[in-house]
Design a protein around this motif. Structure first.
Motif: not given
Length: 190
Positions: A29-58
């Motif tokens: 949700e936070k990543l989608s919100f950020l990228l919708k407003s600022s699609p060129k954002s430089k983002v790193t994600l760290v987690s032991p797992f990622f939802r499939e939709e998060t992987i696709e968006l990233a």
């Protein structure tokens, strides 16, 4: 009556390094919100797992994903951090680590552990309106966003561009230019 004392700013997130800690629904949700407003954002994600939709968006936005537990070394060279895990202890540790390093932090759904909130945003070309409820009611911010999206005309960007060109032709000091533009645009409120 309580007053919202937050100071709104618009960040050039393509020039800042953002870290999102977590890979679940809130991270998405936070990543989608950020990228919708600022699609060129430089983002790193760290987690032991990622939802499939998060992987696709990233992958779509060519973002860096690290499959690992959070460690404070991931804060290196970061400007903004958003903690989204479902483990409150991890989120609070992220907050404490960020405070020690003077990094702006948002612990999702935990206002006392936030330096900033991610409010509702309305974008029409060059016009962007941010909506805050002081972290009290995201639903109200969402409804206000929907209202403004409906009432602000699609061609507002034409007005902004035309006024920008007109402004370049004005002579005089800053105050005189402001006064001229204020007079010229006062009809917008009728």
């Amino acid at each position: 009556m309580e007053k919202n004392e937050l100071y709104p700013i618009f960040l050039k997130t393509q020039q800042l390094e953002t870290l999102i800690v977590g890979g679940g629904f809130v991270a998405l949700e936070k990543l989608s919100f950020l990228l919708k407003s600022s699609p060129k954002s430089k983002v790193t994600l760290v987690s032991p797992f990622f939802r499939e939709e998060t992987i696709e968006l990233a992958n779509k936005f060519d973002l860096k994903m690290i499959v690992d537990q959070y460690h404070n070394s991931y804060l290196e060279n970061k400007h903004i951090v958003i903690a989204t895990t479902d483990n409150i202890d991890v989120n609070i540790q992220v907050y404490k680590d960020c405070k020690q390093q003077n990094i702006l932090v948002n612990v999702a759904d935990n206002p006392p552990y936030c330096d900033f909130y991610m409010g509702g945003i309305v974008t029409k070309g060059n016009v962007k309106i941010a909506i805050s409820t002081n972290g009290k009611s995201p639903t109200t911010a969402k409804r206000l966003r929907q209202f403004f999206e409906e009432v602000i005309p699609e061609n507002i960007d034409d007005l902004v561009k035309n006024l920008s060109e007109y402004r370049k032709t004005l002579k005089g000091n800053f105050e005189e230019k402001v006064e001229t533009l204020n007079e010229f645009t006062k009809g917008l409120l009728k």
